[in-house]
Write an enzyme that holds these catalytic residues in place. Structure first.
Site, PDB file in Angstrom:
ATOM      1  N   GLU A 427      39.247  48.360  32.664  1.00 15.84           N
ATOM      2  CA  GLU A 427      39.720  49.883  32.830  1.00 15.84           C
ATOM      3  C   GLU A 427      41.027  50.064  32.245  1.00 15.84           C
ATOM      4  OE1 GLU A 427      41.054  50.511  36.816  1.00 15.84           O
ATOM      5  OE2 GLU A 427      40.892  52.707  36.504  1.00 15.84           O
ATOM      6  N   ASP A 500      42.194  47.508  38.312  1.00 14.19           N
ATOM      7  CA  ASP A 500      43.312  47.278  39.270  1.00 14.19           C
ATOM      8  C   ASP A 500      42.929  46.788  40.640  1.00 14.19           C
ATOM      9  OD1 ASP A 500      44.707  47.967  37.428  1.00 14.19           O
ATOM     10  OD2 ASP A 500      45.014  50.045  37.867  1.00 14.19           O
ATOM     11  N   ASP A 502      43.478  48.388  43.546  1.00 12.43           N
ATOM     12  CA  ASP A 502      43.772  49.653  44.117  1.00 12.43           C
ATOM     13  C   ASP A 502      42.434  50.452  44.365  1.00 12.43           C
ATOM     14  OD1 ASP A 502      43.161  50.706  41.728  1.00 12.43           O
ATOM     15  OD2 ASP A 502      45.167  51.578  41.660  1.00 12.43           O
ATOM     16  N   ASP A 504      41.287  53.478  43.154  1.00 13.64           N
ATOM     17  CA  ASP A 504      40.522  53.480  41.966  1.00 13.64           C
ATOM     18  C   ASP A 504      39.838  52.271  41.077  1.00 13.64           C
ATOM     19  OD1 ASP A 504      41.317  56.133  42.081  1.00 13.64           O
ATOM     20  OD2 ASP A 504      43.076  55.820  40.854  1.00 13.64           O
TER      21      ASP A 504
END
Ligand code: 2B7
Length: 642
Positions: A427, A500, A502, A504
């Site tokens: 990403e 990541d 997290d 997102d």
């Protein structure tokens, strides 16, 4: 040969050799000695109790995981017969537990011998693979008990008291010299017992986990059987008719089907033979699909919904949005296919078609408004399929015009051998840049993605072919898409999603996994999809090598270990990584991409029902359950990494 405190004859020697064979090659009997095989032991025992329920004599099954991973299963059936077995000269009960394939001989004539998990080998295999087993039987006013160690009789069956009730209780501890782990997963057992309760109308199955102080427990009992099963599967989906349609026909082959249409675009069909999930389908599923297609087309013609000039609706159009469970009971099932998860008995197809003709055709006549709603959906699915075909052709033409058919953003690897090649789907452009510089270009390809990814759960196929975010993924993976997907054509043996750690990142991971699950399912089933695990923290101190930690537990463990070496917490620098972009190419290689150091999480499909449930929740239309689910964060992360 070892000595026993009771005499043994030729038959007994055979018995020992039989169980020795099980211990020598456990995989042949229970599939594997991994955590999966471990759970099979429980299924084998519970299956015997379910058989007793199917015979009509048992209403309750209780399963307890006791401290130390001891399993205790109890039923309120007739109790295993205790009399002397003519052929072996020992009690019938001991014979069941010590003779390989003793199954069936004692089962009375319940008709179907259905038990046996995936492999159908029964109690003696469990006994052979258990450090110890204890069986208690209540029957004919008495209480009887026998014990074993690694399949060998320690105490033959003896009367230990009296009892008013009847039933069987089995306790065992799996052998830790055989299994990689003895740690049972409560969720896995819970899901299997829920499924078994759905498949056996009215049977009550309880499970309790007493390994920790806070005991967990669940109880399953469904008077509605398969209808309840479909309602459960559709709980978070938007239904287009209120009640599931139910079909049941007893006979040489017993057929039971429940089905209900939703507004979803995917089909969700589960099939079972003798309570065993046939993940590869087979003749029963074939019969269901054929009958469904024919009955709906005939009805549509008859009612002039399909005009003379119209071509027939195709099977896949008629299955769009369907949730169905097909359960058949077959006397001598033949399992074939790679995982022995496909029914081969050809006679079953006709039985299923007959049941469908007898029940579904009149149902449509009697419920014209439901029939109309379903057919409207089928017709629009058919139009969308036509549009998708055109879109796909366009994509094909476009890609064949370009000399290099591969997407421009893809940094391909030099090897062309899929077995050693891997593609990282990354990403963001900056992380993509680091990955490109950090990788081993011989076998690692990088495909950066950017911008908003399409949610395939809310789009029909025609929106997916030619989508500018997904198309590079499709072309790079190289196996095609949808019904045409061919896992033998993929260009990389590992398709690794790197995002990541997290929210997102979790989102993009879920979107991609949904896409693979719905449109390239064999890729998931075949175990080609992985999640990269970037570190969350770095611990550093002058004079020692940097330490990367991948979870909070990991961090705590490292602090502890360093403290033992005299390095205290406040002497250490702690960096928290917010994203892949914060790592330079060398760090990304060292921590996340280097096969020597990295941890990859394999995305598997042990439980398609659970996977569908999660995907529907996370990606579907109903907002409420999704919010509740995301709040239950721990579970969410755990299940995504199934
Ligand atoms: C083929 C073997 C496995 N069996 C019987 C009868 C009842 C019965 C069983 C059982 C697991 C844990 C609690 C039949 C069948 C042996 O023959 S096994 N109940 N429960 C069980 O294993 N539960 C039986 C005919 C007449 N009376 C009893």
């Amino acid at each position: 040969m070892e000595k026993f405190d009771h005499k043994y004859d030729a038959d007994q020697i055979q018995v020992l050799e039989g169980l020795e064979a099980v211990r020598k090659r456990p995989g042949m009997y229970i599939g594997s000695v991994s955590v999966r095989g471990l759970h099979h032991l429980v299924y084998e025992i519970v299956d015997n109790a379910v058989d007793e329920a199917l015979a009509g004599y048992c209403k309750n099954i209780n399963v307890v995981i006791e401290p130390g991973n001891i399993i205790c299963v109890e039923d309120d059936g007739r109790g295993i017969p205790v009399g002397k077995h003519a052929k072996t000269g020992i009690s019938a009960a001991e014979t069941v537990y010590t003779v390989l394939h003793a199954g069936g001989k004692f089962g009375g004539d319940s008709g179907y011998k259905v038990s046996g998990g995936l492999h159908g080998v029964g109690a003696s295999v469990v006994n052979a693979l258990a450090e110890w087993t204890e069986v208690t039987i209540e029957r004919e006013g008495g209480m009887y008990q026998m014990t074993f160690e690694r399949g060998k009789t320690v105490k033959p069956l003896e009367k230990i008291g009296s009892s008013e009730r009847t039933g069987t209780k089995v306790r065992f501890l799996a052998d830790n010299t055989i299994f990689e782990t003895l740690e049972y997963e409560y969720d896995v057992l819970e899901n299997r017992f829920r499924e078994m309760a759905f498949l056996t109308k009215g049977l009550r199955i309880k499970i309790e986990d007493k390994r920790e102080e806070n005991t967990k427990k669940s109880e399953f009992c469904y008077e509605g059987g398969l209808v309840s099963f479909v309602e459960y599967l559709n709980k978070n989906k938007e239904k287009i008719h209120t009640a599931p349609i139910y079909i049941e026909k007893a006979g040489e082959v017993a057929v039971e089907i429940a089905m209900q249409y939703t507004t979803a675009y995917s089909e969700n069909i589960y099939s079972f033979v003798n309570n065993i999930n046939t993940i590869e389908g087979g003749t029963h599923l074939e019969g269901f699909k054929r009958a469904l297609t024919k009955i709906f087309n005939d009805y549509a013609r008859n009612k002039n919904i399909l005009k003379e000039k119209d071509i027939n609706l195709q099977g896949e159009d008629i299955r769009e949005g369907i949730t169905a469970v097909i359960s058949v009971k077959v006397k001598e099932p033949q399992f074939e296919g790679q995982t022995k998860g496909k029914l081969g008995n050809s006679e079953v197809t006709g039985f299923v078609i007959n049941a469908m003709n007898e029940f579904l055709a009149p149902f449509l006549e009697e419920n014209p408004s439901i029939a109309k709603t379903i057919l409207e959906k089928c017709v629009s699915a058919s139009r969308a399929r036509e549009a998708a075909r055109k879109a796909r052709e366009l994509v094909r033409k476009k890609t064949s015009l370009e000399t290099s058919t591969l997407p421009g953003k893809l940094a391909d690897c030099s090897s062309k051998n899929p077995d050693e090649c891997e593609v990282y789907i990354v990403e963001g452009d900056s992380a993509g840049g680091s990955a490109k510089q950090g990788r081993d270009r011989k076998f690692q390809a990088i495909l950066p993605l950017w911008g908003k990814m399409l949610n395939v759960e809310k789009a029909r196929a025609d929106k997916i072919y030619g989508n500018d975010k997904l198309n590079p993924v499709i072309v790079a993976v190289g196996g095609g898409i949808g019904a045409e997907f061919d896992v033998s054509k993929i260009r990389y043996g590992k398709v690794i999603i790197m995002a990541d750690a997290d929210v997102d990142g979790a989102h993009i991971r879920t979107l991609l996994m949904t896409f693979f699950f719905r449109y390239m399912r064999p890729l998931v089933e075949n175990g080609n999809v992985y999640l990269a695990q970037p570190p969350l923290y770095k611990l550093s101190k002058k004079g020692i090598q940097d330490i990367y930690c991948y979870t909070d537990d990991d961090l705590a463990r490292n602090y502890e270990e360093l403290e033992k070496k005299g390095i205290l917490r406040d002497q250490l620098g702690l960096q928290r990584y917010k994203g892949l972009g914060e790592m330079n190419p060398e760090q990304l290689w060292e921590t996340t991409m280097n096969p020597e150091n990295r941890t990859l999480i394999k995305v598997t499909m042990d439980d398609a029902i659970e996977a569908d449930k999660i995907i529907t929740l996370l990606m579907g239309d109903e907002v409420e359950p999704r919010r509740d689910f995301i709040v239950d964060n721990a579970k969410y992360v755990k299940n995504l990494d199934i």
